[in-house]
Enzyme design. Sequence first.
Site, PDB file in Angstrom:
ATOM      1  N   LYS A 287       0.874  -1.060   0.176  1.00  0.00           N
ATOM      2  CA  LYS A 287      -0.104   0.063   0.072  1.00  0.00           C
ATOM      3  C   LYS A 287       0.840   1.214  -0.134  1.00  0.00           C
ATOM      4  O   LYS A 287       1.750   1.506   0.878  1.00  0.00           O
ATOM      5  CB  LYS A 287      -0.950   0.106   1.205  1.00  0.00           C
ATOM      6  CG  LYS A 287      -1.982   0.912   1.087  1.00  0.00           C
ATOM      7  CD  LYS A 287      -3.078   0.861   2.290  1.00  0.00           C
ATOM      8  CE  LYS A 287      -3.938   1.965   2.313  1.00  0.00           C
ATOM      9  NZ  LYS A 287      -5.004   1.844   3.540  1.00  0.00           N
ATOM     10  N   GLU A 376     -18.600  -5.438  11.468  1.00  0.00           N
ATOM     11  CA  GLU A 376     -19.540  -4.707  12.485  1.00  0.00           C
ATOM     12  C   GLU A 376     -20.520  -5.528  13.067  1.00  0.00           C
ATOM     13  O   GLU A 376     -20.732  -5.305  14.143  1.00  0.00           O
ATOM     14  CB  GLU A 376     -20.262  -3.503  11.297  1.00  0.00           C
ATOM     15  CG  GLU A 376     -19.346  -2.627  10.516  1.00  0.00           C
ATOM     16  CD  GLU A 376     -18.803  -2.992   9.576  1.00  0.00           C
ATOM     17  OE1 GLU A 376     -17.931  -2.112   8.820  1.00  0.00           O
ATOM     18  OE2 GLU A 376     -19.054  -4.121   9.102  1.00  0.00           O
ATOM     19  N   ARG A 404     -24.843  -2.005   8.895  1.00  0.00           N
ATOM     20  CA  ARG A 404     -24.915  -3.325   8.670  1.00  0.00           C
ATOM     21  C   ARG A 404     -25.026  -4.136   9.897  1.00  0.00           C
ATOM     22  O   ARG A 404     -24.927  -5.418   9.725  1.00  0.00           O
ATOM     23  CB  ARG A 404     -23.111  -3.420   8.297  1.00  0.00           C
ATOM     24  CG  ARG A 404     -22.711  -2.121   6.941  1.00  0.00           C
ATOM     25  CD  ARG A 404     -21.468  -2.800   6.625  1.00  0.00           C
ATOM     26  NE  ARG A 404     -21.345  -3.494   5.404  1.00  0.00           N
ATOM     27  CZ  ARG A 404     -20.107  -3.958   4.963  1.00  0.00           C
ATOM     28  NH1 ARG A 404     -19.086  -3.500   5.263  1.00  0.00           N
ATOM     29  NH2 ARG A 404     -20.152  -4.925   4.033  1.00  0.00           N
TER      30      ARG A 404
END
Length: 644
Positions: A287, A376, A404
């Site tokens: 990244k 979540e 969610r």
Amino acid sequence: MEILPGPLLSQVNNPDDLKKLPREQLHQFCDELRQYIIDVVSVHGGHFAASLGVVELTVALHYIYNTPYDQLVWDVGHQAYGHKILTGRRDTFITNRKYNGLSGFPKRSESEYDTFGVGHSSTSISAALGMAMAAKYKGENRKSVAVIGDGAMTAGMAFEALNHAGVADADMLVILNDNCMSIDPNVGALKEYLTDITTSHTYNKFRDDVWNLLGKLPVGKRFTRDMASKLEAGFKGMVSKSSNLFEALNFRYFGPIDGHNITKLVDTLKDLRSIPGPKLLHIITVKGKGYELAEKDQTKWHAPGLFDKVTGEIYKKKLDVPQPPKYQDVFGHTIIELAEKNEAIMGVTPAMPSGSSLKFMMEKMPDRAFDVGICEQHAVTLSAGLATQGMRVFCNIYSSFMQRAFDQVVHDVAIQKLPVVLCLDRAGLVGEDGPTHHGAYDIAYFRCIPNMIIASPMNEQELRNMMYTSQLPTMNLPFVIRYPRGEGVMPEWKTPFEEMQIGKGRKIKDGQDVAILSFGHPGNFATQAIRELRTEGINPAHYDLRFVKPLDEELLHEAFGRYSKIVTVEDGTVAGGFGSAILEFMAKYNYKAEVKILGIPDRIVEHGTPKELQRECGYDAVAIAETVRDLMKDKVIVNTMIAG
């Protein structure tokens, strides 16, 4: 400042142009694409490190696949900047995330190349599988590819999709972009599993030797592939107890390979395109690749804001007076204060330790604060399980991500009356991230659940007191505290804790003719509006309700008893939100009043700065003042005549 693409990039307006480049020029093309992303984001802002890490993958996918006929689904979406630049949006890319400009995420209405809108994580495999199944049903030779990060792979939805794809007999490719990061470093057993595969020298050397040996045998290519696959599959079972995870789900596993080797990627994708059925390609990337500072501090450079691309200096506002802290930092420091006095307090967040500022507690109290990955639903039920054992859990989730876990809040928390504290960061309009991230709906979807306490602070002091109150031994119900992204209003915010009476608001000021009822941070907009209106001879009252459930009925009886004109202000949807609760109170007690509800309208709100969007939606200070003037137009006319 004009930002110009490199000589190769300037010739590529779409994937068909890209395919005209010879393979030997792809390395240079990737360098130019990466530099263009750096140039634009440094000046205009946006997500940064994620797209740099998939430059080679992006180029290889569009080079090999027949997009947009072949369906390419990017998970989360902030890694799709290169994709946007290659698909007809290079010259408008400077408008990325700006008001009325390009979305920061793939968006179906923006381009035929954006096959699926994404903002939340872990949706790509399900979506791509649906596309693959439709192609099979319609008899189309259309390929489906899902690009998912290793952080997004931790979510249950990704595993649900893998489980179905393995038996759906659909032609799809899942590319696992493994960089050990989401926004913060990845956590959990899956990370350890992927690391095991990546670092297993014995397994990887054996597989390469098998392919090299069989590739030299005088037999057909298809036979060679089949032989290699069978030998490789058999050896996986012997080498590593965990190496069969994806193949146990009926996926053909390939990799891991270097995700920055454009030649290797092109060759691999070309081969995989001709192999039917569910396949998973595991690539290793960095990244922030190509920008040294982003490679070294990937969390900081996930979305750094504007910066000097040469020195790496990130530009910050330089002000001479003390500034209010971000609400998230008030949460992060306050939970530590409370935890030092209450040993039962714990913190939980699903992959947002930096965004929620729970990172402070994780650093200071690592045995009491947990990042559970992009999960979540698990975060909420884990918190509920801890609560059954007497723990006081602050579960910190962004408002839009809490959607969610709605079922878990109902089934696992509210029905059982467990005193979990749900801290909803980024409530309201979050700005440039747009509709997938706006925290518009939490008031409405939580207000309908029994046994819930729902509060929102107007300032940092109220946030601290709500947190303090929520963890007291006398509190035996779920407690929701919602607060916005960004700064509060109190530079001197570290005030002594005070217990708040549940369902009790406050009257900020008396007035005449009209009353403004506010919920949460927008109460500050009302205060600004009132200051302006008083210069015009209009003097509204102002009530800060603090709680939308339960409502302060005593305060509301006073307001409706004294004022015939009411304005409600909130940073949630007007459909079913705070204003709706006020109307329900009015109907219940047969009050007659003219009520104007200000908040997020019943439509999808696009991206822009928070101030731009609050103005568009009509609940900033200017809009509040305009609404009051409209209600008081007769008095305004009289005052004008007198002044004349």
